[in-house]
Design a protein around this motif. Structure first.
Motif, mmCIF file in Angstrom:
data_model
loop_
_atom_site.group_PDB
_atom_site.id
_atom_site.type_symbol
_atom_site.label_atom_id
_atom_site.label_comp_id
_atom_site.label_asym_id
_atom_site.label_seq_id
_atom_site.Cartn_x
_atom_site.Cartn_y
_atom_site.Cartn_z
ATOM 1 N N ALA A 91 58.318 32.578 26.405
ATOM 2 C CA ALA A 91 57.543 33.726 26.888
ATOM 3 C C ALA A 91 58.448 34.949 27.061
ATOM 4 N N ALA A 92 59.699 34.745 27.453
ATOM 5 C CA ALA A 92 60.644 35.862 27.585
ATOM 6 C C ALA A 92 60.937 36.455 26.216
ATOM 7 N N ARG A 93 61.127 35.602 25.214
ATOM 8 C CA ARG A 93 61.347 36.070 23.842
ATOM 9 C C ARG A 93 60.161 36.899 23.369
ATOM 10 N N LYS A 94 58.968 36.388 23.595
ATOM 11 C CA LYS A 94 57.750 37.075 23.171
ATOM 12 C C LYS A 94 57.628 38.439 23.853
ATOM 13 N N ALA A 95 57.911 38.495 25.149
ATOM 14 C CA ALA A 95 57.827 39.758 25.891
ATOM 15 C C ALA A 95 58.860 40.766 25.372
ATOM 16 N N CYS A 96 60.041 40.286 25.036
ATOM 17 C CA CYS A 96 61.087 41.144 24.480
ATOM 18 C C CYS A 96 60.612 41.763 23.170
ATOM 19 N N ILE A 97 60.067 40.932 22.301
ATOM 20 C CA ILE A 97 59.598 41.413 20.997
ATOM 21 C C ILE A 97 58.401 42.344 21.154
ATOM 22 N N GLN A 98 57.530 42.057 22.095
ATOM 23 C CA GLN A 98 56.390 42.953 22.337
ATOM 24 C C GLN A 98 56.876 44.336 22.756
ATOM 25 N N HIS A 99 57.955 44.381 23.525
ATOM 26 C CA HIS A 99 58.480 45.665 23.985
ATOM 27 C C HIS A 99 59.237 46.404 22.873
ATOM 28 N N TYR A 100 60.183 45.732 22.208
ATOM 29 C CA TYR A 100 61.064 46.377 21.240
ATOM 30 C C TYR A 100 60.547 46.349 19.800
ATOM 31 N N GLY A 101 59.707 45.378 19.472
ATOM 32 C CA GLY A 101 59.317 45.180 18.081
ATOM 33 C C GLY A 101 60.283 44.233 17.393
ATOM 34 N N VAL A 102 60.132 44.091 16.076
ATOM 35 C CA VAL A 102 60.935 43.117 15.342
ATOM 36 C C VAL A 102 62.021 43.760 14.468
ATOM 37 N N ARG A 103 62.341 45.005 14.707
ATOM 38 C CA ARG A 103 63.451 45.660 14.014
ATOM 39 C C ARG A 103 64.741 45.377 14.775
ATOM 40 N N CYS A 104 65.830 45.197 14.026
ATOM 41 C CA CYS A 104 67.141 45.014 14.652
ATOM 42 C C CYS A 104 67.499 46.275 15.426
ATOM 43 N N GLN A 105 67.879 46.126 16.670
ATOM 44 C CA GLN A 105 68.208 47.253 17.525
ATOM 45 C C GLN A 105 69.624 47.773 17.282
ATOM 46 N N PHE A 122 59.947 37.843 11.949
ATOM 47 C CA PHE A 122 61.246 37.172 12.080
ATOM 48 C C PHE A 122 62.269 38.118 12.684
ATOM 49 N N ILE A 123 62.969 37.654 13.692
ATOM 50 C CA ILE A 123 64.076 38.382 14.315
ATOM 51 C C ILE A 123 64.764 37.438 15.299
ATOM 52 N N HIS A 124 66.056 37.593 15.479
ATOM 53 C CA HIS A 124 66.760 36.883 16.539
ATOM 54 C C HIS A 124 66.583 37.666 17.829
ATOM 55 N N VAL A 125 66.684 36.996 18.964
ATOM 56 C CA VAL A 125 66.673 37.670 20.259
ATOM 57 C C VAL A 125 67.975 37.306 20.962
ATOM 58 N N HIS A 126 68.756 38.337 21.244
ATOM 59 C CA HIS A 126 70.090 38.179 21.834
ATOM 60 C C HIS A 126 70.034 38.318 23.354
ATOM 61 N N VAL A 140 65.423 35.961 33.972
ATOM 62 C CA VAL A 140 65.718 36.842 32.849
ATOM 63 C C VAL A 140 64.646 37.914 32.780
ATOM 64 N N ASN A 141 65.080 39.161 32.697
ATOM 65 C CA ASN A 141 64.172 40.269 32.463
ATOM 66 C C ASN A 141 64.151 40.498 30.954
ATOM 67 N N PRO A 142 63.006 40.272 30.280
ATOM 68 C CA PRO A 142 62.963 40.339 28.821
ATOM 69 C C PRO A 142 63.313 41.704 28.239
ATOM 70 N N ILE A 143 63.167 42.756 29.015
ATOM 71 C CA ILE A 143 63.452 44.093 28.504
ATOM 72 C C ILE A 143 64.896 44.497 28.775
ATOM 73 N N GLU A 144 65.429 44.113 29.914
ATOM 74 C CA GLU A 144 66.800 44.482 30.261
ATOM 75 C C GLU A 144 67.836 43.468 29.777
ATOM 76 N N ASP A 145 67.473 42.189 29.768
ATOM 77 C CA ASP A 145 68.442 41.133 29.460
ATOM 78 C C ASP A 145 68.403 40.643 28.016
ATOM 79 N N LEU A 146 67.320 40.914 27.287
ATOM 80 C CA LEU A 146 67.160 40.435 25.922
ATOM 81 C C LEU A 146 66.990 41.624 24.983
ATOM 82 N N ILE A 147 67.393 41.429 23.712
ATOM 83 C CA ILE A 147 67.236 42.505 22.730
ATOM 84 C C ILE A 147 67.158 41.897 21.326
ATOM 85 N N PRO A 148 66.217 42.375 20.497
ATOM 86 C CA PRO A 148 66.086 41.841 19.138
ATOM 87 C C PRO A 148 67.197 42.366 18.220
#
Length: 180
Positions: A91-105, A122-126, A140-148
């Motif tokens: 769910a954290a991965r999904k929330a991260c992708i919903q916020h940032y999208g699937v482009r490499c940041q 397809f994208i990795h989440v770091h 884990v905060n999906p927006i602050e702690d994770l990034i595609p």
């Protein structure tokens, strides 16, 4: 293949193992077996320690193809290894992708744009803070702690321990772009 190229391959495999650990897909076991095998080959061939694969001990690069000591390659053997897998919350991965999208940041790569339907979503989440560096579970905060990031940028982030900051890698990436 020289020692530097071999090291790059081993680091890439380590990065992919980390990615599959994030996904909880079980594929990391097969990759980890390959990594152990190649680390042992590096130790035997280059005289490296199995855990210090960053450069040959003597600083000399060897050519795997032309070195007369390497007359045959052997593959297909098996060995059991034990792994510690750090739990991830899908769910954290999904929330991260919903916020940032699937482009490499870092490099702005979009799998769907390049590969069509095959690359859709397809994208990795770091994890900005390595899970392996934390001994207990944590929030884990999906927006602050994770990034595609794309797999290549993900491997570059993990080329250092602890992992390089995403912003630092982006600066490196931008500095390598040709000027118009």
């Amino acid at each position: 293949m020289n020692a530097s190229e071999f090291t790059t391959v081993l680091r890439s495999v380590e990065g992919h193992i980390r990615y599959y650990n994030e996904q909880g897909s079980g594929k990391q076991r097969a990759l980890a077996k390959l990594l152990v095998e190649f680390q042992e080959r590096a130790r035997d061939f280059y005289g490296w320690s199995a855990f210090k694969i960053s450069r040959p001990v003597d600083g000399v690069e060897h050519d795997l193809v032309n070195d007369s000591r390497q007359s045959a390659f052997h593959e297909g053997g098996s060995r059991a290894i034990e792994l510690t897998v750090h739990e991830r919350d899908p769910a954290a991965r999904k929330a991260c992708i919903q916020h940032y999208g699937v482009r490499c940041q870092v490099c702005d790569f979009d799998f769907e744009k390049t590969y069509g339907a095959l690359g859709q979503g397809f994208i990795h989440v770091h994890h900005r803070i390595d899970l392996a560096s934390v001994q207990t579970s944590r929030d884990v905060n999906p927006i602050e702690d994770l990034i595609p990031v794309c797999p290549n940028c993900h491997a570059m982030l993990h080329s250092e321990r602890p992992a390089m900051a995403v912003e630092a890698l982006k600066i490196i990436f931008e500095s390598q772009k040709p000027t118009k």
